[in-house]
Structures are given as structure tokens and as C-alpha cells.
Write a protein that holds these residues in place. Structure first.
Motif: not given
Length: 350
Positions: A226-246
Motif C-alpha cells: 500500500i502506497g497511500r490510502a484515504k478513508t472517509g466515514v459518514t453516517a446517516e439516520v434512516l427511520a431512526g436507525k443509523p447507517i455507517i458509510h465507509i
């Protein structure tokens, strides 16, 4: 405590007398850390100066009981630095770790600290954690602490002697091993190997590592750096339940090829990239499942939910550990192989 004469000399592990150890370990026991430190002055010929503190090593037994009360002294004391490295021992007492004499670095604390820093940078199966990181995690409502583990490999008693430095095959050595997973300030389990790398991907701390993929019928025949890596973590709440996007985007290079493959063909490179993407997602999800099984949010997903939807977070933060264990995690990976090294096809390729 460092023995200045032994460290200043050019002789390996020896001082002006020829066999002086580079450090001497003193200990004190009291109800509080501050009292124990001051009580130790009865044994120490010089005043302790904590601005030089390199490591804070916590015994595994104490870590299981809880570390919340350990850090007040270090955070409150104006001498101590919040950048001091923190470790938890594995299968050995904390004090014993500082008695093992290490090669290259005469002072054991320096050796352990540099081992950990280097291993995280080029291997990515441990974390470089400081006091300030642990304190922030303990204070956070959406993140649990993580701390690198350290153990002794070999003969403990022989490792305390100068003779440990006088042979190419040491009798004992310190080894950085895994990451301690905490819940509510208490050590619950250990993460090792690929699970730690998955954790570092999520936390955007991957600098370099080696990933192996299969090649035709041969297992783990190709090594990708691995030479370089970039990660973004975001969240959303649908119908009261959280979902994590990586979302992970990374680039790398072929470091070793042990199977007949034509690397001049674009489709072969594309296959390797897809294999790399699948392996990355697999390791990330292994880390997520391991943490969810202990209901310990070591990734800061709760903090991501709070940033995205503070009102929803207010409703779920009191029972976040249970919610975290059931949370949906979506992982997307893009991987690109940029170089194949100093040659294209492997020696096996006809």
C-alpha cells in the motif's frame, strides 16, 4: 531511570565499569499513583523528572479492572507530556517490560516506542496511541479507547541481563502485539492481525502495509504494498436507525509475484485490483464484527452519527453500545495498482 554513564559510553550495554546496565528500575506501591511516585524517592538517588517520560505501560490485569482513574495524575501534572506513548501488556506484568534490555536502543522504553511507531507505519497491525488519545476517548460518548499491546518473547530472566545484548539470537525481546479493545474503560478483548489493519483503514491511519492476494490456483502468491490510502466515514439516520458509510480509496505497488501472470495485460492488473478491493473490504468488516460482538465502538461511529444528526444522537447515545452492535455498515473500496516494480512479468512467466 537512565544510568547516564552507561548510555554515554560506546560499549554495548556497558558503562565505564564495562558491565553497567543502561537503566535501573525502581518501584513504589501506594493507594494513588502520585503517592507511589513520591514514596519511590526513598530508593532513588535523583529526583524523577516526568517531562522525559517515554512510555506509560499498563498491566493487563489493571486494564481489565478499568483505566478511568489512571490518567488523572498524568493529565493534571504540569511536568508530564500528553504525547507520552501508552501500552497494555500481554501475559506479563507492566514492570517486567521495562527490565528487558533491547538491542540498537540502549534504553528499553525508547526501543519499545520506536518499535511501535515503525510497525504501525509499515505493517499496520498496531496503533501508535498517546495519553491524550486515551483521555479523549474516555471522555467521548461515541468512541472507546484502543491501545497497542506489548509482550515479551523468550526467557524473561535472561532478558534482564547484559548477556541478552551480547548475542545475535537474543534470549528475550519485546514484541508489539495487537490492540487492546476497551468497553466503558475496561479491557474486553484483543484484536490481532487483519482485524487491526481493518481498524486502521476505518480510522484513516494506514500509511503502508503488505496485502497478499491469490493468483490462479496459488494462495497468497502476490504481494501488494500500500502506497497511500484515504478513508472517509459518514453516517446517516434512516427511520431512526443509523447507517455507517465507509469509503476507501488506495494506491499501491506490486512487491512480489510468485505465479505465472502477464502483467503487461491491463485485464490482469484489473483482476488484481478487484482482489485487493475484496480483501480490504473483508478485513474492514472483520474488524467491525469483532468490535460489534463486544458492543464496543472503537471506530468513533457514534461521533460520526452525532456530527451528521445531533438530534437523533441525543435519542440513541444513552444506549449506544447496544445500537452499535446492530448498526449497518456499508463499505466501498477503490484500489489502483500503479507500478509493478523494476520488471514486468515474473521469472516464471514464459
Amino acid at each position: 531511570m537512565v544510568n547516564p554513564g552507561a548510555v554515554a559510553t560506546g560499549a554495548t550495554g556497558g558503562g565505564s565499569g564495562g558491565n553497567t546496565t543502561p537503566v535501573t528500575v525502581f518501584s513504589g506501591t501506594e493507594k494513588t499513583i502520585f503517592k507511589a511516585v513520591r514514596k519511590t524517592s526513598q530508593k532513588v538517588p535523583r529526583q524523577l523528572f516526568f517531562a522525559h517520560l517515554q512510555l506509560l505501560i499498563i498491566g493487563e490485569t489493571i486494564a481489565k479492572e478499568g483505566i478511568q482513574d489512571l490518567f488523572d495524575f498524568f493529565e493534571r501534572n504540569p511536568e508530564t507530556r500528553m504525547t507520552t506513548k501508552v501500552f497494555v501488556t500481554r501475559d506479563v506484568k507492566a514492570g517486567t517490560m521495562l527490565k528487558i534490555l533491547t538491542p540498537v536502543e540502549k534504553i528499553p522504553a525508547n526501543g519499545i516506542a520506536k518499535q511501535n511507531e515503525l510497525a504501525e507505519k509499515i505493517w499496520a497491525e498496531n496503533v501508535n496511541i498517546e495519553i491524550i488519545d486515551v483521555v479523549k476517548a474516555l471522555e467521548s460518548e461515541g468512541r472507546e479507547p484502543i491501545i497497542s499491546g506489548v509482550k515479551i518473547v523468550g526467557d524473561l530472566e535472561e532478558g534482564k541481563k547484559n548477556s541478552n545484548l551480547e548475542q545475535t539470537d537474543m534470549a528475550a525481546s519485546a514484541e508489539i502485539k495487537g490492540v487492546a479493545l476497551f468497553k466503558e474503560g475496561k479491557l474486553k478483548s484483543w484484536l490481532d492481525g487483519d482485524k487491526v489493519r481493518g481498524l486502521l483503514w476505518i480510522q484513516n491511519k494506514i500509511e503502508s502495509s503488505i496485502i497478499t492476494t491469490d493468483c490462479k490456483d496459488e494462495k497468497e502468491a502476490i504481494s501488494i504494498e500500500i502506497g497511500r490510502a484515504k478513508t472517509g466515514v459518514t453516517a446517516e439516520v434512516l427511520a431512526g436507525k443509523p447507517i455507517i458509510h465507509i469509503n476507501i480509496r488506495q494506491e499501491g505497488y506490486l512487491g512480489e509475484v510468485e505465479c505465472p501472470i502477464d502483467l503487461t495485460k491491463k485485464e490482469e492488473i484489473t483482476k488484481l485490483e478487484k482482489e485487493w478491493e475484496r480483501e480490504t473490504k473483508k478485513q474492514v468488516m472483520e474488524a467491525v464484527k469483532a468490535a460489534q460482538s463486544k458492543k464496543s465502538d472503537i471506530f468513533g461511529f457514534g461521533e460520526a452519527v452525532n456530527r451528521e444528526n445531533p438530534k437523533a444522537w441525543e435519542k440513541m447515545n444513552k444506549d449506544w453500545n447496544k445500537t452499535f452492535a446492530e448498526i449497518s455498515v456499508d463499505v466501498k473500496v477503490e484500489a489502483f495498482i500503479r507500478l509493478s516494480g523494476k520488471r514486468n512479468n515474473p521469472l516464471e512467466q514464459k
